[in-house]
Design a protein around this motif. Structure first.
Motif, PDB file in Angstrom:
ATOM      1  N   THR A  25      -9.784   3.379  -3.246  1.00 23.31           N
ATOM      2  CA  THR A  25      -9.747   4.346  -2.075  1.00 23.31           C
ATOM      3  C   THR A  25      -7.995   4.896  -2.903  1.00 23.31           C
ATOM      4  O   THR A  25      -7.692   6.048  -2.307  1.00 23.31           O
ATOM      5  CB  THR A  25      -9.578   3.917  -0.719  1.00 23.31           C
ATOM      6  N   VAL A  26      -7.233   4.565  -3.912  1.00 18.16           N
ATOM      7  CA  VAL A  26      -6.512   4.855  -4.133  1.00 18.16           C
ATOM      8  C   VAL A  26      -6.439   5.661  -5.147  1.00 18.16           C
ATOM      9  O   VAL A  26      -6.451   4.843  -6.799  1.00 18.16           O
ATOM     10  CB  VAL A  26      -4.829   4.206  -4.516  1.00 18.16           C
ATOM     11  N   ARG A  39       0.523  -0.729  -0.217  1.00 20.55           N
ATOM     12  CA  ARG A  39      -0.009   0.143  -0.411  1.00 20.55           C
ATOM     13  C   ARG A  39       0.764   1.061   0.092  1.00 20.55           C
ATOM     14  O   ARG A  39       0.256   2.065  -0.634  1.00 20.55           O
ATOM     15  CB  ARG A  39      -0.585  -0.060   1.277  1.00 20.55           C
ATOM     16  N   ARG A  40       1.833   1.291   0.565  1.00 24.31           N
ATOM     17  CA  ARG A  40       3.212   1.894   0.841  1.00 24.31           C
ATOM     18  C   ARG A  40       3.337   2.429  -0.088  1.00 24.31           C
ATOM     19  O   ARG A  40       3.372   3.754  -0.902  1.00 24.31           O
ATOM     20  CB  ARG A  40       3.821   1.989   2.203  1.00 24.31           C
ATOM     21  N   VAL A  89      -7.464  -5.728  -3.365  1.00 17.85           N
ATOM     22  CA  VAL A  89      -7.244  -5.118  -4.855  1.00 17.85           C
ATOM     23  C   VAL A  89      -8.137  -4.170  -4.916  1.00 17.85           C
ATOM     24  O   VAL A  89      -7.756  -3.169  -5.334  1.00 17.85           O
ATOM     25  CB  VAL A  89      -5.996  -5.933  -5.584  1.00 17.85           C
ATOM     26  N   LYS A  90      -9.549  -5.030  -4.691  1.00 13.88           N
ATOM     27  CA  LYS A  90     -10.782  -3.977  -5.489  1.00 13.88           C
ATOM     28  C   LYS A  90     -10.069  -2.711  -4.526  1.00 13.88           C
ATOM     29  O   LYS A  90     -11.003  -0.962  -4.797  1.00 13.88           O
ATOM     30  CB  LYS A  90     -11.825  -4.698  -4.922  1.00 13.88           C
ATOM     31  N   ASN A 112       3.906   6.191  -5.094  1.00 15.17           N
ATOM     32  CA  ASN A 112       4.711   6.422  -6.200  1.00 15.17           C
ATOM     33  C   ASN A 112       3.024   6.448  -7.033  1.00 15.17           C
ATOM     34  O   ASN A 112       3.093   7.166  -8.313  1.00 15.17           O
ATOM     35  CB  ASN A 112       5.057   5.597  -6.953  1.00 15.17           C
ATOM     36  N   HIS A 113       2.151   6.815  -6.900  1.00 20.78           N
ATOM     37  CA  HIS A 113       0.429   6.544  -7.998  1.00 20.78           C
ATOM     38  C   HIS A 113       0.851   7.731  -9.193  1.00 20.78           C
ATOM     39  O   HIS A 113       0.338   7.988  -9.792  1.00 20.78           O
ATOM     40  CB  HIS A 113      -0.170   5.996  -6.883  1.00 20.78           C
TER      41      HIS A 113
END
Length: 213
Positions: free
Chosen positions: A196-197, A157-158, A190-191, A163-164
């Protein structure tokens, strides 16, 4: 002293170079033949001292032909259980030397194998996620490929959150790749991450490939 043992196949060189966007010179040795010819060198490398192994790795990686970079990476992976912290740091440094996806993703396998052998993901893995170099960040994002149930979800997650926002193709592809791989183990997680990101269309498309099956 290690030898230059690979032959030259001029008929294969143009296509192999073109596949890598003409960034590297090739001997024209395809992967099956290269692996077959490298096998005896791998066996010999395991009998060499740590200092000699370092010399072999450096010797092959500095050669002008791309196949020898692959040889060096193959030797590092074959000896990964005995690599010292100094040697793995050398491997990390090579990620940014003559970098392209082929060498970077191969180095990732070496580095990831060592990191999980030593249980140092939190210490060593995290340094990749905020590196200036995009190739090092790609390694950090994809470190846990194939870990399945052993995946550290907090780290993943981090890696994604840090990096997104980088629009670089190879970063977005890495995010999608990491999510697609983990979707085989925990599709619900993953969903939730996709929900959320704010990910790029590329990363979403890659991540959803596994979810659609």
């Amino acid at each position: 002293m290690p030898s230059l043992f690979l032959p030259s196949h001029p008929e294969n060189q143009p296509a192999m170079a073109a596949y890598m966007r003409d960034q590297f010179d090739f001997l024209g040795v395809k992967s099956p033949e290269r692996r077959q010819l490298t096998a005896p060198i791998q066996r010999l490398s395991k009998q060499r001292s740590s200092e000699e192994l370092s010399q072999w790795l450096a010797f092959y990686y500095q050669q002008p032909y791309r196949e020898y970079q692959y040889v060096a990476i193959d030797l590092a992976l074959a000896n990964v259980r005995r690599l010292t912290p100094e040697q793995i740091q050398w491997c990390v440094q090579q990620v940014t030397v003559k970098p392209w996806w082929d060498s970077v993703d191969a180095w990732r396998k070496v580095i990831a194998t060592w990191i999980f052998q030593q249980s140092v993901l939190a210490d060593l893995g995290s340094q990749f996620l905020t590196a200036d170099d995009l190739w090092l960040r790609r390694v950090g994002i994809t470190l846990q490929l194939g870990r399945k149930g052993a995946t550290d979800k907090d780290y993943l997650r981090r890696a994604i959150e840090l990096n997104h926002a980088d629009n670089a193709f190879f970063i977005q592809k890495a995010i999608g790749w990491a999510l697609r791989d983990y979707a085989k183990t925990d599709p619900a997680w993953v969903k939730a991450t996709l929900a959320t990101v704010p990910l790029s269309k590329l990363a979403q498309r890659e991540a959803q490939k596994r979810l659609k099956k």
